[in-house]
Design a protein around this motif. Structure first.
Motif, short mmCIF file in Angstrom:
data_model
loop_
_atom_site.label_atom_id
_atom_site.label_comp_id
_atom_site.label_asym_id
_atom_site.label_seq_id
_atom_site.Cartn_x
_atom_site.Cartn_y
_atom_site.Cartn_z
N LYS A 119 36.00 42.02 31.80
CA LYS A 119 36.33 40.80 31.05
C LYS A 119 35.02 40.30 30.43
CE LYS A 119 40.39 40.49 33.23
NZ LYS A 119 40.52 41.94 33.48
N HIS A 286 38.00 28.64 31.54
CA HIS A 286 38.84 29.69 30.95
C HIS A 286 38.37 31.08 31.40
CE1 HIS A 286 41.29 31.76 27.99
NE2 HIS A 286 40.23 32.37 27.51
N ASP A 289 39.36 31.52 35.05
CA ASP A 289 40.82 31.70 35.13
C ASP A 289 41.22 33.11 34.69
OD1 ASP A 289 41.23 29.11 36.01
OD2 ASP A 289 41.77 28.32 34.03
N CYS A 290 40.60 33.59 33.63
CA CYS A 290 40.95 34.92 33.12
C CYS A 290 40.58 36.01 34.12
CB CYS A 290 40.26 35.17 31.77
SG CYS A 290 41.04 34.30 30.41
N GLN A 293 43.22 35.85 36.77
CA GLN A 293 44.57 36.22 36.31
C GLN A 293 44.60 37.57 35.58
OE1 GLN A 293 45.54 32.71 34.06
NE2 GLN A 293 45.30 31.42 35.87
N GLN A 295 43.22 38.62 32.83
CA GLN A 295 43.46 38.55 31.38
C GLN A 295 42.12 38.57 30.65
OE1 GLN A 295 45.60 34.93 30.68
NE2 GLN A 295 47.43 35.66 31.76
N GLN A 296 42.16 39.02 29.40
CA GLN A 296 40.93 39.02 28.60
C GLN A 296 40.75 37.62 27.98
OE1 GLN A 296 37.76 40.32 28.23
NE2 GLN A 296 38.80 42.29 28.31
N PRO A 297 39.57 36.99 28.13
CA PRO A 297 39.34 35.68 27.51
C PRO A 297 39.55 35.67 26.00
CG PRO A 297 37.65 36.14 29.14
CD PRO A 297 38.44 37.41 28.98
N CYS A 300 36.63 36.98 23.82
CA CYS A 300 36.04 38.21 24.39
C CYS A 300 35.20 38.92 23.31
CB CYS A 300 37.13 39.12 24.90
SG CYS A 300 38.24 39.70 23.60
#
Ligand code: NAD
Length: 326
Positions: A119, A286, A289-290, A293, A295-297, A300
């Motif tokens: 990430k 953020h 959190d990414c 979770q 997920q990619q910010p 990115c």
């Protein structure tokens, strides 16, 4: 939720002023190590943020602390080898803007991140300013943004960033470029620009008309040779127009057929602290959190390539190849 272990490279101005205060406010973050080349900065920052393990060699820090993620807060000309090393070891990485000194570096960092499943995030903090986020959501309730403007002015006509290593647009006005991309929907279709050098031998004013694939028109208006620092935005959608100055004490004015409303920077952020009102806490939150979770910010490295490509397009699509020198 598992705590995220973060190692920190850099004990400079942005680190102390906004990023480490933001991370300190995240209860699900452990600051596992700090590295800087200057012993006095290293010690003062470690004490201030209660970081037990300090290092002068970032490779040693990464080996000894095995973090989940690394903040690399460096002058841009020193960033690249450190970021590539962190990514090669599989660590998630947060960096400040600019994302390298060239588009090539940004692309290589994005490729390395993809290859190693990391990430990544660039601190394009304007996208995380609570007032801008709130107003954008209100405007978009009426329909997509069809016109937007990103203005950034300063009064340093002869500014030389990092002894001339990097130009004004890529190093600093890039904040306005990235924010415009965000407001226009992200994908650029066409660009026309006008670039000038006012009261300086260096280019210091970058203007562009950007057509987005969303259909929105975006206006970039930056000039480092005028009155002083101001950074303001406009967002327009069907039957709504918003004019926003998110600086401390600033506000947004929203015009609709039903009337005019105002929201202040501080009310939107629920805080008077600059690191919260100006999006720094939001971007770190953020990023963490990414990671949690998977997920990619939003900002990115792959996305930052698009902002660097827009910077390149602004240089390549001048309506007049001779720059005005006032
Ligand atoms: N988002 C914004 O609004 C904003 C504003 C200002 C600056 N920035 C960006 O933030 C970044 C950092 O700027 P700054 O003003 O905090 O820098 P700074 O010079 O104050 O701090 C950098 C620190 O990194 C340390 N360092 C350098 N090389 C190192 C290495 N190899 N290992 C360990 N430590 C090393 C230095 O000793 C210094 O303490 C820059 O890219 C700048 O463009 C962003």
């Amino acid at each position: 939720m598992k705590k995220v272990n973060i190692a920190l490279i850099g004990a400079g101005g942005m680190a102390n002023g906004v990023h480490y205060p933001s991370l300190r406010d995240c209860e699900d973050v452990n600051l596992v190590g700090l590295c800087d080349l200057v012993p006095a900065k290293l010690q003062a920052t470690a004490e201030r943020f209660e970081i037990d393990q300090t290092f002068s060699d970032y490779r040693e820090m990464l080996e000894k602390t095995s973090p989940d993620a690394v903040y690399v807060l460096m002058p841009p000309q020193h960033l690249y080898p450190l970021v590539i090393h962190c990514l090669s070891q599989g660590f998630h990485v947060f960096i400040e803007k600019p994302p390298g000194v060239t588009l090539h570096q940004t692309k290589e960092m994005a490729l390395a991140a993809e290859k190693n499943g990391c990430k990544t995030m660039v601190g394009f903090n304007r996208r995380f300013i609570p007032l801008l986020q709130k107003v954008k959501a209100i405007v978009e309730e009426r329909g997509p943004i069809i016109q937007c403007m990103s203005t950034f002015h300063k009064n340093t006509p002869n500014a030389l960033y990092y002894d001339g290593v990097i130009d004004v647009l890529t190093c600093d006005a890039i904040h306005a470029v990235d924010a415009l991309r965000w407001l226009g929907g992200g994908e650029v279709k066409a660009v026309a620009s006008d670039i000038n050098s006012f009261y300086s031998e260096r280019e210091n004013s970058f203007n562009a008309l950007v057509k987005f694939t969303s259909g929105a028109s975006g206006y970039l208006c930056t000039n480092w040779a005028v009155g002083g620092r101001i950074h303001i935005f406009e967002m327009h959608a069907r039957a709504i127009s918003a004019y926003i100055n998110p600086d401390a004490g600033g506000h947004a004015v929203l015009h609709t057929p039903e009337g005019i409303t105002e929201i202040t920077t501080e009310v939107a952020a629920g805080s008077n602290e600059t690191y919260k009102t100006y999006g720094f806490y939001g971007e770190s939150r953020h990023f963490v959190d990414c990671i949690q979770q998977d997920q990619q910010p939003l900002t990115c490295f792959e996305d930052a390539v698009k902002t660097m490509e827009l910077v390149t397009a602004i240089y390549q699509n001048r309506i007049d190849s001779s720059t005005t020198q006032a």
